[in-house]
Design a protein around this motif. Structure first.
Motif, PDB file in Angstrom:
ATOM      1  N   ILE A   1       0.852  -1.182   0.000  1.00 45.48           N
ATOM      2  CA  ILE A   1       0.000   0.000   0.000  1.00 45.48           C
ATOM      3  C   ILE A   1       0.890   1.234   0.000  1.00 45.48           C
ATOM      4  CG2 ILE A   1      -0.180   0.014   2.522  1.00 45.48           C
ATOM      5  CD1 ILE A   1      -3.101   0.910   2.161  1.00 45.48           C
ATOM      6  N   ARG A   2       0.507   2.208  -0.815  1.00 47.26           N
ATOM      7  CA  ARG A   2       1.268   3.460  -0.884  1.00 47.26           C
ATOM      8  C   ARG A   2       0.475   4.544  -0.167  1.00 47.26           C
ATOM      9  NH1 ARG A   2       1.030   5.103  -6.281  1.00 47.26           N
ATOM     10  NH2 ARG A   2      -0.433   6.719  -5.709  1.00 47.26           N
ATOM     11  N   PHE A   3       1.189   5.324   0.617  1.00 46.44           N
ATOM     12  CA  PHE A   3       0.570   6.453   1.297  1.00 46.44           C
ATOM     13  C   PHE A   3       1.129   7.729   0.674  1.00 46.44           C
ATOM     14  CE2 PHE A   3       0.347   3.008   4.351  1.00 46.44           C
ATOM     15  CZ  PHE A   3      -0.989   3.068   4.715  1.00 46.44           C
ATOM     16  N   ASP A   4       0.227   8.557   0.164  1.00 46.64           N
ATOM     17  CA  ASP A   4       0.601   9.857  -0.395  1.00 46.64           C
ATOM     18  C   ASP A   4       0.248  10.917   0.635  1.00 46.64           C
ATOM     19  OD1 ASP A   4       1.323   8.600  -2.778  1.00 46.64           O
ATOM     20  OD2 ASP A   4      -0.651   8.896  -3.672  1.00 46.64           O
ATOM     21  N   VAL A   5       1.231  11.731   0.978  1.00 46.21           N
ATOM     22  CA  VAL A   5       1.056  12.783   1.981  1.00 46.21           C
ATOM     23  C   VAL A   5       1.156  14.121   1.269  1.00 46.21           C
ATOM     24  CG1 VAL A   5       1.974  13.809   4.097  1.00 46.21           C
ATOM     25  CG2 VAL A   5       2.085  11.327   3.763  1.00 46.21           C
ATOM     26  N   TYR A   6       0.128  14.940   1.436  1.00 46.33           N
ATOM     27  CA  TYR A   6       0.083  16.285   0.865  1.00 46.33           C
ATOM     28  C   TYR A   6       0.189  17.268   2.025  1.00 46.33           C
ATOM     29  CZ  TYR A   6      -1.845  13.760  -3.127  1.00 46.33           C
ATOM     30  OH  TYR A   6      -2.037  12.877  -4.157  1.00 46.33           O
ATOM     31  N   LEU A   7       1.245  18.055   2.023  1.00 42.07           N
ATOM     32  CA  LEU A   7       1.490  19.029   3.083  1.00 42.07           C
ATOM     33  C   LEU A   7       1.476  20.415   2.455  1.00 42.07           C
ATOM     34  CD1 LEU A   7       2.377  19.548   6.057  1.00 42.07           C
ATOM     35  CD2 LEU A   7       4.730  19.385   5.229  1.00 42.07           C
ATOM     36  N   MET A   8       0.504  21.223   2.854  1.00 37.54           N
ATOM     37  CA  MET A   8       0.386  22.562   2.279  1.00 37.54           C
ATOM     38  C   MET A   8       1.521  23.452   2.757  1.00 37.54           C
ATOM     39  SD  MET A   8      -1.767  22.642   0.075  1.00 37.54           S
ATOM     40  CE  MET A   8      -2.929  23.835  -0.427  1.00 37.54           C
ATOM     41  N   GLY A   9       2.132  24.137   1.800  1.00 41.84           N
ATOM     42  CA  GLY A   9       3.237  25.038   2.098  1.00 41.84           C
ATOM     43  C   GLY A   9       2.772  26.469   2.268  1.00 41.84           C
ATOM     44  N   ASN A  10       3.724  27.347   2.427  1.00 37.77           N
ATOM     45  CA  ASN A  10       3.430  28.760   2.660  1.00 37.77           C
ATOM     46  C   ASN A  10       2.774  29.436   1.464  1.00 37.77           C
ATOM     47  OD1 ASN A  10       4.541  28.508   5.187  1.00 37.77           O
ATOM     48  ND2 ASN A  10       6.543  29.283   4.577  1.00 37.77           N
ATOM     49  N   LEU A  11       3.071  28.979   0.261  1.00 35.07           N
ATOM     50  CA  LEU A  11       2.517  29.591  -0.939  1.00 35.07           C
ATOM     51  C   LEU A  11       1.273  28.854  -1.420  1.00 35.07           C
ATOM     52  CD1 LEU A  11       5.885  30.243  -2.804  1.00 35.07           C
ATOM     53  CD2 LEU A  11       4.552  31.844  -1.423  1.00 35.07           C
ATOM     54  N   ASN A  12       0.627  28.128  -0.517  1.00 38.78           N
ATOM     55  CA  ASN A  12      -0.565  27.348  -0.821  1.00 38.78           C
ATOM     56  C   ASN A  12      -0.323  26.298  -1.898  1.00 38.78           C
ATOM     57  OD1 ASN A  12      -2.825  27.351   0.701  1.00 38.78           O
ATOM     58  ND2 ASN A  12      -4.025  28.655  -0.649  1.00 38.78           N
ATOM     59  N   GLU A  13       0.911  25.845  -1.988  1.00 38.19           N
ATOM     60  CA  GLU A  13       1.266  24.775  -2.904  1.00 38.19           C
ATOM     61  C   GLU A  13       1.634  23.554  -2.065  1.00 38.19           C
ATOM     62  OE1 GLU A  13       4.315  25.922  -5.636  1.00 38.19           O
ATOM     63  OE2 GLU A  13       3.327  27.801  -6.100  1.00 38.19           O
ATOM     64  N   PRO A  14       1.059  22.394  -2.401  1.00 39.27           N
ATOM     65  CA  PRO A  14       1.356  21.213  -1.582  1.00 39.27           C
ATOM     66  C   PRO A  14       2.716  20.609  -1.898  1.00 39.27           C
ATOM     67  CG  PRO A  14      -0.129  20.609  -3.345  1.00 39.27           C
ATOM     68  CD  PRO A  14       0.078  22.103  -3.436  1.00 39.27           C
ATOM     69  N   THR A  15       3.363  20.134  -0.864  1.00 38.22           N
ATOM     70  CA  THR A  15       4.521  19.266  -1.028  1.00 38.22           C
ATOM     71  C   THR A  15       3.953  17.857  -0.970  1.00 38.22           C
ATOM     72  OG1 THR A  15       5.995  20.846   0.051  1.00 38.22           O
ATOM     73  CG2 THR A  15       6.713  18.544  -0.007  1.00 38.22           C
ATOM     74  N   ILE A  16       4.234  17.059  -1.994  1.00 38.12           N
ATOM     75  CA  ILE A  16       3.658  15.721  -2.081  1.00 38.12           C
ATOM     76  C   ILE A  16       4.759  14.696  -1.865  1.00 38.12           C
ATOM     77  CG2 ILE A  16       2.338  14.118  -3.503  1.00 38.12           C
ATOM     78  CD1 ILE A  16       1.462  16.651  -5.129  1.00 38.12           C
ATOM     79  N   LEU A  17       4.532  13.801  -0.912  1.00 38.54           N
ATOM     80  CA  LEU A  17       5.496  12.759  -0.590  1.00 38.54           C
ATOM     81  C   LEU A  17       4.788  11.422  -0.580  1.00 38.54           C
ATOM     82  CD1 LEU A  17       5.825  15.211   1.883  1.00 38.54           C
ATOM     83  CD2 LEU A  17       8.071  14.348   1.399  1.00 38.54           C
ATOM     84  N   SER A  18       5.509  10.373  -0.925  1.00 32.54           N
ATOM     85  CA  SER A  18       4.912   9.036  -0.946  1.00 32.54           C
ATOM     86  C   SER A  18       5.842   8.031  -0.291  1.00 32.54           C
ATOM     87  CB  SER A  18       4.653   8.591  -2.386  1.00 32.54           C
ATOM     88  OG  SER A  18       3.727   9.438  -3.015  1.00 32.54           O
ATOM     89  N   ILE A  19       5.216   7.040   0.329  1.00 36.46           N
ATOM     90  CA  ILE A  19       5.963   5.918   0.905  1.00 36.46           C
ATOM     91  C   ILE A  19       5.112   4.671   0.701  1.00 36.46           C
ATOM     92  CG2 ILE A  19       5.051   6.286   3.236  1.00 36.46           C
ATOM     93  CD1 ILE A  19       7.836   5.321   4.251  1.00 36.46           C
ATOM     94  N   THR A  20       5.751   3.582   0.323  1.00 41.88           N
ATOM     95  CA  THR A  20       5.051   2.320   0.108  1.00 41.88           C
ATOM     96  C   THR A  20       5.397   1.362   1.239  1.00 41.88           C
ATOM     97  OG1 THR A  20       5.059   2.646  -2.277  1.00 41.88           O
ATOM     98  CG2 THR A  20       4.688   0.402  -1.492  1.00 41.88           C
ATOM     99  N   GLN A  21       4.369   0.734   1.783  1.00 46.34           N
ATOM    100  CA  GLN A  21       4.553  -0.216   2.882  1.00 46.34           C
ATOM    101  C   GLN A  21       4.152  -1.613   2.423  1.00 46.34           C
ATOM    102  OE1 GLN A  21       5.832   0.116   6.016  1.00 46.34           O
ATOM    103  NE2 GLN A  21       5.513  -2.080   6.235  1.00 46.34           N
ATOM    104  N   ASP A  22       5.035  -2.581   2.659  1.00 45.12           N
ATOM    105  CA  ASP A  22       4.761  -3.974   2.368  1.00 45.12           C
ATOM    106  C   ASP A  22       3.843  -4.518   3.463  1.00 45.12           C
ATOM    107  OD1 ASP A  22       4.855  -6.604   1.489  1.00 45.12           O
ATOM    108  OD2 ASP A  22       6.816  -6.994   2.355  1.00 45.12           O
ATOM    109  N   LEU A  23       2.770  -5.176   3.049  1.00 40.51           N
ATOM    110  CA  LEU A  23       1.832  -5.761   4.013  1.00 40.51           C
ATOM    111  C   LEU A  23       2.169  -7.204   4.339  1.00 40.51           C
ATOM    112  CD1 LEU A  23      -1.518  -4.343   2.569  1.00 40.51           C
ATOM    113  CD2 LEU A  23      -0.162  -3.449   4.476  1.00 40.51           C
ATOM    114  N   GLY A  24       3.008  -7.818   3.517  1.00 46.03           N
ATOM    115  CA  GLY A  24       3.430  -9.180   3.779  1.00 46.03           C
ATOM    116  C   GLY A  24       2.303 -10.196   3.697  1.00 46.03           C
ATOM    117  N   ALA A  25       1.230  -9.841   3.033  1.00 45.50           N
ATOM    118  CA  ALA A  25       0.075 -10.750   2.945  1.00 45.50           C
ATOM    119  C   ALA A  25       0.289 -11.841   1.921  1.00 45.50           C
ATOM    120  CB  ALA A  25      -1.181  -9.960   2.595  1.00 45.50           C
TER     121      ALA A  25
END
Length: 126
Positions: free
Chosen positions: A102-126
């Motif tokens: 599963i990938r988690f996308d994180v949107y963090l609003m910056g000072n100029l109302n522009e988001p910084t977008i970061l992603s991390i993928t986690q293995d579920l081991g299923a």
């Protein structure tokens, strides 16, 4: 106050003159602060015992909306725990990548109302 520039692999970055690189923009600083929390577990840094996200708790869980929601709560708690992103809008999306990740996308609003977008993928081991 500037932070040392740390690569996504966790290494200090050396600039062109051979000095330790410093973070030059607020967006880069945000990226570092988010990834430091997403890519570590609480207790990984002795002097910062609360720093980190317990995404390893997702290991063995099924690929469901509930698992995604649980991961989003873990991430939000880690980003809000120390107040580094106080008064900042944070949006987190859980995106199934495969039956066992599963990938988690994180949107963090910056000072100029522009988001910084970061992603991390986690293995579920299923």
């Amino acid at each position: 106050m500037s932070d040392f520039y740390i690569s996504l692999s966790g290494d200090l970055v050396v600039n062109g003159s051979g000095d330790i690189g410093l973070v030059e923009s607020m967006s880069d600083k945000d990226v570092q602060h988010v990834y430091m929390r997403l890519m570590t577990e609480p207790g990984d840094f002795f002097i910062y015992p609360q720093l980190g996200t317990q995404l390893s708790m997702l290991y063995g869980m099924p690929q469901t909306l509930e698992t995604g929601d649980f991961g989003k709560r873990l991430i939000r708690a880690a980003l809000e725990r120390e107040g580094v992103f106080k008064n900042r809008q944070i949006t987190i999306e859980a995106v199934p990548v495969s039956a066992d990740s599963i990938r988690f996308d994180v949107y963090l609003m910056g000072n100029l109302n522009e988001p910084t977008i970061l992603s991390i993928t986690q293995d579920l081991g299923a």
